[in-house]
Design an enzyme around this catalytic site. Structure first.
Site, PDB file in Angstrom:
ATOM      1  N   ASP A 192      -2.210  18.443  32.316  1.00  0.00           N
ATOM      2  CA  ASP A 192      -2.753  17.429  33.220  1.00  0.00           C
ATOM      3  C   ASP A 192      -1.995  16.138  32.970  1.00  0.00           C
ATOM      4  OD1 ASP A 192      -4.883  16.346  35.092  1.00  0.00           O
ATOM      5  OD2 ASP A 192      -5.211  15.084  33.325  1.00  0.00           O
ATOM      6  N   GLU A 276      -0.070  20.633  37.691  1.00  0.00           N
ATOM      7  CA  GLU A 276      -0.623  20.334  39.003  1.00  0.00           C
ATOM      8  C   GLU A 276       0.467  19.754  39.897  1.00  0.00           C
ATOM      9  OE1 GLU A 276      -4.673  18.220  40.799  1.00  0.00           O
ATOM     10  OE2 GLU A 276      -3.964  17.772  38.787  1.00  0.00           O
ATOM     11  N   CYS A 328     -16.226  22.133  36.336  1.00  0.00           N
ATOM     12  CA  CYS A 328     -16.588  22.433  34.951  1.00  0.00           C
ATOM     13  C   CYS A 328     -15.789  23.652  34.494  1.00  0.00           C
ATOM     14  CB  CYS A 328     -18.081  22.701  34.842  1.00  0.00           C
ATOM     15  SG  CYS A 328     -18.609  23.241  33.188  1.00  0.00           S
ATOM     16  N   CYS A 331     -18.659  26.659  33.523  1.00  0.00           N
ATOM     17  CA  CYS A 331     -19.420  27.417  34.524  1.00  0.00           C
ATOM     18  C   CYS A 331     -18.775  27.405  35.893  1.00  0.00           C
ATOM     19  CB  CYS A 331     -20.844  26.871  34.629  1.00  0.00           C
ATOM     20  SG  CYS A 331     -20.947  25.177  35.277  1.00  0.00           S
ATOM     21  N   CYS A 347     -22.027  18.373  32.336  1.00  0.00           N
ATOM     22  CA  CYS A 347     -22.306  19.319  33.414  1.00  0.00           C
ATOM     23  C   CYS A 347     -23.764  19.772  33.313  1.00  0.00           C
ATOM     24  CB  CYS A 347     -21.349  20.513  33.317  1.00  0.00           C
ATOM     25  SG  CYS A 347     -21.589  21.740  34.630  1.00  0.00           S
ATOM     26  N   CYS A 349     -24.764  22.651  33.230  1.00  0.00           N
ATOM     27  CA  CYS A 349     -24.882  23.826  32.360  1.00  0.00           C
ATOM     28  C   CYS A 349     -25.021  23.439  30.892  1.00  0.00           C
ATOM     29  CB  CYS A 349     -23.679  24.745  32.544  1.00  0.00           C
ATOM     30  SG  CYS A 349     -22.098  24.033  31.964  1.00  0.00           S
ATOM     31  N   ASP A 356      -9.740  14.632  30.869  1.00  0.00           N
ATOM     32  CA  ASP A 356      -8.372  15.134  30.945  1.00  0.00           C
ATOM     33  C   ASP A 356      -8.243  16.536  30.373  1.00  0.00           C
ATOM     34  OD1 ASP A 356      -7.621  12.692  32.068  1.00  0.00           O
ATOM     35  OD2 ASP A 356      -7.265  11.799  30.107  1.00  0.00           O
TER      36      ASP A 356
END
Length: 410
Positions: A192, A276, A328, A331, A347, A349, A356
Site C-alpha cells: 500500500d 494498487e 475489513c 471478515c 470493524c 466483527c 495502511d
C-alpha cells in the site's frame, strides 16, 4: 528483455564541441522533416513517406549551401532523428484512433536549442565500439572516457548520448538480457503506497517517506531566488540556471537510488508482489500534488514490474477502485468512507485495523484471488447470453430491488 544501462561520460572540450554540433544537426533535421510534413498537409498533398522525407531533408539538403554542414556528423545520427519523428507521429495517430491507451498524446513539436535535454543515438550501423581501455568510440566525435559503475551484460545494440539540463553527459546503452530467476520463495506481499509512509507491506513493515524534494526545498528556493535576480541573457544568469538544474538533478538522482534499492529488496525477498493501480495524474491535482510527485509512485511500480519479469517473480496490479482501505481484512465487511486523519478503525466483527496495514493485506488477498491460477487461466466463468426468461424485465423488479437494498452481499 531489453534494458538500458546508463553511465556518466566526461568528454573533453573538443568532444563537447563535436557533440554540440551533432545535437544541432539532429535537431535541424527533425525540425525540417516536421515542417515538410506540416506544409504538405496544409497544401493537401499526400503524407510524406519515410523514404521521401529522408531524401528531401538529408540527402538533397547536404548539397545545398544552407545545409552543407550536415555532412560533418554521422549519417546515422540524422536517420535516427527522423526515426524519432516517425515514432512521435505513430504515437499521435494511435492516440487519436484509440489504439494507444492512457492520456492523449499531442502531435510532434519543434525542438529548440534551449531544451533542457539534448540527445543523439547511434545504432550498430554507426559502428560505435567500446574499446579495451574502457573508452567509447563514436564516429566523428572521438573516444569518450566512461565511468563504468558496472559491466555490460552483453553487447549493446545502440547507444544514446544525452546532455541534461545540469550540463552532465551520459551514455545510455540498450542491451538484450535474458531472464535470471532468483531462488524461489514462499512469501508474497501486498504493498500500500502512501504519503505518511512511502510503502506499507502486508507483513506489517512500514517504509518511511524520505520526501527528498521537501528536504531540499530551502536550498532550491535560494537558488531560484538568485536566478530571478540575474539579468536575462547574461553569463551569470546562465550559471545560475545550471546551478539550479544541478540541485534538482541531485534530488531526482537520490529519489531514483532509493526506488532502486527498495524495489530490489522487495523483489529479492518475495515470490509475488501486488500493488494498487493508482491514478497518479489524478492524485497530483489537489493540494497534495507536491507530495504525490515527490513520492514518485509510478517510477517505483515500474521498477517492481520489470525486475519481477527479469528475476522470475510474479507482479500484478489491483484495480484502483478496489476498496482496500475500507474493507475489513478479517471478515470482508466494507465500511463507510473515512477521512485521511483516521489512521486506525474498528470493524463490527471486533477486529481493530491499522489503516495502511489493513489496505496492504487486502491488496495481497485481491492479487492472489486473481493470479493464483496456473499460467493465466480464466478465474471466473466466461460471459454468456442470458436466457429469455432471465432477460425479461419483470413488473415487480423495482419493488424487489428496494426490498434488498439494505442487505450486504459479502
Amino acid at each position: 528483455m531489453q534494458l538500458r544501462y546508463n553511465y556518466r561520460v566526461k568528454p573533453t572540450p573538443g568532444q563537447q564541441i563535436a557533440l554540440a554540433r551533432a545535437f544541432g544537426c539532429a535537431r535541424v533535421v527533425f525540425n525540417d522533416a516536421l515542417r515538410a510534413r506540416q506544409e504538405a498537409r496544409e497544401a493537401g498533398l499526400p503524407y510524406l513517406s519515410d523514404g521521401e522525407l529522408s531524401k528531401q531533408v538529408i540527402t538533397q539538403a547536404k548539397g545545398t549551401l544552407e545545409r552543407v554542414w550536415l555532412s560533418e556528423v554521422s549519417a546515422v545520427v540524422l536517420q535516427q532523428a527522423l526515426a524519432d519523428l516517425n515514432v512521435a507521429y505513430r504515437n499521435f495517430f494511435a492516440s487519436l484512433s484509440g489504439k494507444r491507451k492512457g492520456r492523449k498524446v499531442a502531435p510532434p513539436r519543434f525542438r529548440s536549442r534551449k531544451d533542457n535535454r539534448q540527445a543523439i543515438r547511434f545504432t550498430k550501423n554507426a559502428r560505435f565500439k567500446v574499446l579495451d581501455n574502457g573508452r567509447l568510440r563514436l564516429p566523428k566525435i572521438g573516444d569518450l572516457p566512461v565511468r563504468w559503475s558496472r559491466r555490460l551484460p552483453a553487447d549493446p545494440s545502440s547507444v544514446t548520448v544525452i546532455k541534461d539540463a545540469a550540463g552532465r553527459y551520459f551514455a545510455s546503452f540498450v542491451v538484450q538480457v535474458t531472464e535470471d530467476p532468483l531462488p524461489s520463495s514462499d512469501s508474497a506481499v501486498g504493498i500500500d503506497l502512501g504519503l505518511t509512509h512511502f510503502a506499507v507491506l502486508s507483513d506489517g513493515t512500514k517504509v518511511a517517506a524520505p520526501r527528498f524534494l521537501r528536504q531540499a526545498a530551502r536550498r532550491l528556493g535560494k537558488l531560484q531566488k538568485a536566478l530571478s535576480r540575474k539579468t536575462k541573457g547574461s553569463n551569470r544568469r546562465r550559471k545560475a540556471v545550471v546551478a539550479l538544474a544541478r540541485a534538482h538533478a541531485r534530488v531526482a538522482d537520490t529519489r531514483r537510488d532509493f526506488h532502486h534499492k527498495l524495489s530490489t529488496t522487495i523483489i529479492r525477498d518475495n515470490q509475488a508482489v501486488y500493488v494498487e493501480d493508482l491514478c497518479v495524474a489524478g492524485l497530483g491535482r489537489p493540494r497534495l500534488a507536491k507530495s504525490v510527485h515527490d513520492a514518485g509512485w509510478a517510477s517505483f511500480t515500474s521498477m517492481l514490474e520489470y525486475k519481477a519479469a527479469r528475476y522470475g517473480r510474479t507482479f500484478a496490479r489491483v484495480d484502483r477502485f478496489f476498496p482496500s482501505t475500507r474493507m475489513c481484512s478479517g471478515c470482508g465487511r466494507i465500511s463507510d468512507k473515512m477521512d485521511l486523519s483516521i489512521r486506525s478503525w474498528d470493524c463490527l466483527c471486533g477486529s481493530r485495523h491499522d489503516r495502511d496495514i489493513n489496505a496492504a493485506k487486502n491488496v495481497l488477498a485481491a492479487g492472489q484471488a486473481d493470479n493464483s491460477n496456473d499460467r493465466g487461466a480464466r478465474v471466473r466463468p466466461a460471459a454468456v447470453l442470458a436466457s429469455r426468461s432471465e432477460a425479461v424485465t419483470h413488473p415487480d423488479a423495482a419493488w424487489f430491488t428496494r426490498s434488498v437494498e439494505e442487505i450486504s452481499f459479502l
